[in-house]
Enzyme design. Structure first.
Site, PDB file in Angstrom:
ATOM      1  N   LEU A  58      -6.771   6.377   0.553  1.00  0.00           N
ATOM      2  CA  LEU A  58      -5.296   6.296   1.045  1.00  0.00           C
ATOM      3  C   LEU A  58      -5.241   5.787   2.818  1.00  0.00           C
ATOM      4  O   LEU A  58      -4.238   6.974   3.314  1.00  0.00           O
ATOM      5  CB  LEU A  58      -4.573   7.531   0.335  1.00  0.00           C
ATOM      6  CG  LEU A  58      -4.311   7.536  -0.686  1.00  0.00           C
ATOM      7  CD1 LEU A  58      -3.956   9.107  -1.223  1.00  0.00           C
ATOM      8  CD2 LEU A  58      -3.458   6.782  -1.046  1.00  0.00           C
TER       9      LEU A  58
ATOM     10  N   LYS B  44       1.193  -1.080  -0.277  1.00  0.00           N
ATOM     11  CA  LYS B  44      -0.172   0.150   0.105  1.00  0.00           C
ATOM     12  C   LYS B  44       0.637   1.121   0.144  1.00  0.00           C
ATOM     13  O   LYS B  44       2.207   1.823   0.497  1.00  0.00           O
ATOM     14  CB  LYS B  44      -0.943  -0.030   1.478  1.00  0.00           C
ATOM     15  CG  LYS B  44      -2.569   0.656   1.120  1.00  0.00           C
ATOM     16  CD  LYS B  44      -2.835   0.139   1.694  1.00  0.00           C
ATOM     17  CE  LYS B  44      -4.140   1.109   1.683  1.00  0.00           C
ATOM     18  NZ  LYS B  44      -4.885   1.790   0.327  1.00  0.00           N
TER      19      LYS B  44
ATOM     20  N   ASN C 276       2.902   7.840  -7.095  1.00  0.00           N
ATOM     21  CA  ASN C 276       0.939   8.056  -6.573  1.00  0.00           C
ATOM     22  C   ASN C 276       0.906   9.263  -6.838  1.00  0.00           C
ATOM     23  O   ASN C 276       0.763  10.052  -5.919  1.00  0.00           O
ATOM     24  CB  ASN C 276       0.542   6.906  -5.577  1.00  0.00           C
ATOM     25  CG  ASN C 276      -0.828   6.692  -5.439  1.00  0.00           C
ATOM     26  OD1 ASN C 276      -1.427   8.216  -6.594  1.00  0.00           O
ATOM     27  ND2 ASN C 276      -1.926   6.451  -4.976  1.00  0.00           N
TER      28      ASN C 276
ATOM     29  N   GLY D 119      -8.328  -3.914 -14.816  1.00  0.00           N
ATOM     30  CA  GLY D 119      -9.275  -5.052 -16.002  1.00  0.00           C
ATOM     31  C   GLY D 119      -8.704  -6.247 -15.971  1.00  0.00           C
ATOM     32  O   GLY D 119      -9.456  -6.854 -16.897  1.00  0.00           O
TER      33      GLY D 119
ATOM     34  N   ASN E 295      -4.104   4.266 -12.679  1.00  0.00           N
ATOM     35  CA  ASN E 295      -4.919   4.710 -11.437  1.00  0.00           C
ATOM     36  C   ASN E 295      -6.890   4.326 -12.105  1.00  0.00           C
ATOM     37  O   ASN E 295      -7.088   4.014 -12.759  1.00  0.00           O
ATOM     38  CB  ASN E 295      -4.618   6.263 -10.850  1.00  0.00           C
ATOM     39  CG  ASN E 295      -4.681   5.327  -9.467  1.00  0.00           C
ATOM     40  OD1 ASN E 295      -5.504   4.783  -8.846  1.00  0.00           O
ATOM     41  ND2 ASN E 295      -3.390   6.150  -8.597  1.00  0.00           N
ATOM     42  N   THR E 296      -7.228   3.979 -11.162  1.00  0.00           N
ATOM     43  CA  THR E 296      -8.580   4.026 -11.189  1.00  0.00           C
ATOM     44  C   THR E 296      -9.503   5.333 -12.196  1.00  0.00           C
ATOM     45  O   THR E 296      -8.393   6.108 -12.172  1.00  0.00           O
ATOM     46  CB  THR E 296      -9.153   3.853 -10.096  1.00  0.00           C
ATOM     47  OG1 THR E 296      -9.007   4.869  -9.038  1.00  0.00           O
ATOM     48  CG2 THR E 296      -8.582   2.378  -9.354  1.00  0.00           C
TER      49      THR E 296
ATOM     50  N   CYS F 279      -3.911   8.824  -7.355  1.00  0.00           N
ATOM     51  CA  CYS F 279      -5.435   8.551  -6.497  1.00  0.00           C
ATOM     52  C   CYS F 279      -6.355   9.672  -7.134  1.00  0.00           C
ATOM     53  O   CYS F 279      -6.468  10.354  -6.233  1.00  0.00           O
ATOM     54  CB  CYS F 279      -5.179   8.316  -5.378  1.00  0.00           C
ATOM     55  SG  CYS F 279      -6.173   7.964  -4.002  1.00  0.00           S
TER      56      CYS F 279
ATOM     57  N   ASN G 246     -14.064   1.954  -5.845  1.00  0.00           N
ATOM     58  CA  ASN G 246     -13.549   2.270  -4.209  1.00  0.00           C
ATOM     59  C   ASN G 246     -13.445   3.494  -3.922  1.00  0.00           C
ATOM     60  O   ASN G 246     -12.405   4.768  -4.876  1.00  0.00           O
ATOM     61  CB  ASN G 246     -12.238   1.188  -3.679  1.00  0.00           C
ATOM     62  CG  ASN G 246     -10.606   1.541  -4.265  1.00  0.00           C
ATOM     63  OD1 ASN G 246     -10.485   2.253  -3.457  1.00  0.00           O
ATOM     64  ND2 ASN G 246     -10.871   1.440  -6.024  1.00  0.00           N
TER      65      ASN G 246
END
Lengths: 256, 301
Positions: free
Chosen positions: B68, B40, B118, B238, B182-183, B121, B64
């Protein structure tokens, strides 16, 4: 497979005592089996893992803000659940001894009701008579099904005075053993039985996703939500986190 | 010369999935053949993230909004000091300003083989003013100085939501990898009986099979820039079957991250699943009489 919520209504509320209530639901989770849990959501509040005490029943212990809010719910109110999740108590290849303590008694009531014919003995351990959840159900189940029921209370207000581990029974490998309760009680009882390969215990850790993704409920690397919550004691007894460590909401590993 | 990892197989967990070293150790013990582990994200201050619900899976897409959750750098170091992991660790780091990233990397550098930066996010905590919103302007300032902070390979994890082509061009000389991505989103899921958002964080980053075409395009767009600069691509988005890995390789990726597809799988199921996935890719390479290196970026069209 999705993880959509089932919004159902509370059909009945059983108030066991100041700290424990059982919510009987309109919806029955027919695929749920004993030891499994649901993620129970109160919109705008929070969501927590709660064990089934029947396919249409959950038993909640008041311990924090979420459960305090749940205790304000009334019959007819809506409640949201996703699940059932996790691995419960294993199918029966031998008759079972069952040991319950505190609110760990609730999922065991489900276990015993489902498997009446193969339960040999039930031990319950509580501080006082008022802490024994489903006492009447246990007494009736024991009488009808020829199950030996032994209850210990620490204050002696019901059954035998003492701790659940005070039994002088000798345990044999002709039986399986199911334990549910506080981690220290699990450890004490399982050590006393001393047949770890035939002993199954339920472990609790803080949970977020409940579907095996986030790792938050890691118990020495086993994700309690998918690998548990019921584990063989043969695995559990070797794990450094057992009775010792848990992760907080930040993910930090701390002493219990 | 850029620095690249040799991962065998080139499959990792997506950051925020499985998350902790003890989970990775358990998977290694069970025989799960991941090429590296991504813990993480480590961040500059402790935070709990959002309350539950933190995920929502409607069967087509997962949302989600953990936002963080972060524990202290020292407690991360304690975990790194005690780990028995055999596979390399790719550290992930988040921050709100360039100094955050530099400070964390300096403290944790010796425990990891590469750094995933990162900067993408899409989630924030309820009540939090911003976490990584409007990062586009800051990404160059965050990434550029890191060559002086660490000798390890640097991976920029970008968002599919932003102008990733412009961002990639601005950082391409300072990174070894670009992670795509990222998402997606964030997206919103609504409960019709409470009329409330399902996620406590209101909206959440989207993942799973449904977002694959978007990140496939992102991989290919970025590959066209990156391949000229010896920068490689990590694909997230995916990946649930071996064919997805082959598709992403053809689009230009050389490392593959799995996340949402691990949903509902226990330790043994993940092990079987991940090991079968790479074996199937190898069978494909044999059948097609080609090699993995030849496959990467070979998209004909």
């Amino acid at each position: 497979m999705d993880d959509k919520y089932k919004c159902t209504k509370i059909k009945e509320i059983i108030t066991h005592n100041e700290f424990n209530k059982t919510f009987v639901l309109d919806h029955s989770f027919d695929e749920a089996y004993p030891g499994q849990f649901a993620m129970v959501w109160l919109p705008g509040i929070d969501e927590k893992p709660i064990s089934f005490s029947a396919q249409n029943e959950i038993t909640i212990k008041k311990i924090g803000p979420f459960t305090k809010k749940a205790f304000e719910l009334k019959e007819g109110d809506k409640i949201w659940l996703r699940g059932p999740y996790g691995k419960g108590y294993k199918a029966l290849d031998k008759p079972y001894y069952v040991f319950g303590g505190g609110c760990g008694i609730a999922p065991l009531k489900f276990f015993i009701k489902k498997n009446k014919a193969t339960i040999k003995t039930v031990y319950l351990g509580c501080r006082s008579k008022t802490d024994i959840l489903f006492l009447d159900d246990f007494i009736k189940l024991a009488e009808k099904n020829n199950i030996e029921l032994t209850i210990f209370t620490e204050d002696g207000s019901f059954g035998k005075k003492g701790m659940i581990t005070d039994t002088d029974e000798e345990f044999s490998d002709k039986y399986n053993y199911a334990i549910c309760g506080p981690e220290m009680m699990i450890k004490a009882v399982a050590e006393k039985i001393n047949i770890p390969k035939q002993t199954y215990v339920s472990i609790e850790r803080y949970m977020k996703c409940a579907v095996g993704l986030c790792g938050e409920c890691s118990f020495s690397g086993y994700r309690v939500c998918v690998d548990g919550p019921v584990f063989s004691y043969d695995i559990v007894k070797k794990l450094p986190h057992f009775g010792s460590k848990r992760r907080t909401k930040t993910g930090e590993l701390i002493d219990m | 010369m850029n620095k690249h990892l040799t991962l065998n197989p080139p499959i990792v967990n997506a950051c925020g999935i499985l998350s902790y070293l003890d989970v990775f150790e358990r998977l290694e013990k069970t025989g799960a053949n991941f090429g590296a582990w991504v813990p993480k994200s480590i961040g500059p201050f402790e935070k709990q993230g959002n309350p539950n619900p933190t995920i929502y899976n409607d069967g087509n897409v997962m949302l989600n909004a953990f936002a963080l959750p972060t524990h202290s750098i020292q407690s991360w170091i304690n975990e790194f000091e005690n780990t028995k992991l055999k596979k390399p660790i790719i550290g992930s780091v988040w921050g709100t300003k360039p100094e955050d990233y530099q400070n964390i990397i300096k403290k944790v550098d010796k425990y990891v083989e590469a750094w995933e930066i990162n900067v993408s996010c899409p989630n924030k905590e309820v009540g939090e003013k911003s976490l990584m919103e409007s990062m586009t302007e800051k990404i160059k300032d965050i990434i550029t100085p890191l060559r002086n902070t660490t000798q390890k390979p640097i991976i920029a994890k970008l968002s599919p939501n932003e102008d990733y082509i412009t961002i990639t061009k601005s950082i391409i000389d300072h990174v070894d990898y670009v992670a795509c991505g990222n998402t997606l989103g964030p997206g919103l899921a609504i409960d019709i009986y409470s009329k409330k958002p399902i996620l406590a964080g209101f909206a959440g980053g989207m993942s799973g099979d449904a977002i694959k075409p978007k990140t496939m395009k992102m991989v290919n767009d970025i590959y066209k820039i990156a391949s000229k600069k010896d920068v490689k691509i990590i694909a997230y988005g995916g990946i649930s079957k071996w064919q997805d890995i082959v598709e992403y390789a053809i689009a230009g990726a050389s490392i593959f991250g799995v996340g949402t597809a691990l949903m509902h799988k226990d330790t043994e199921q993940i092990t079987e699943y991940i090991n079968k996935m790479w074996t199937s890719v190898e069978n494909y390479l044999k059948e097609e009489n080609t090699s993995f290196d030849k496959l990467v970026g070979c998209l004909d069209g």
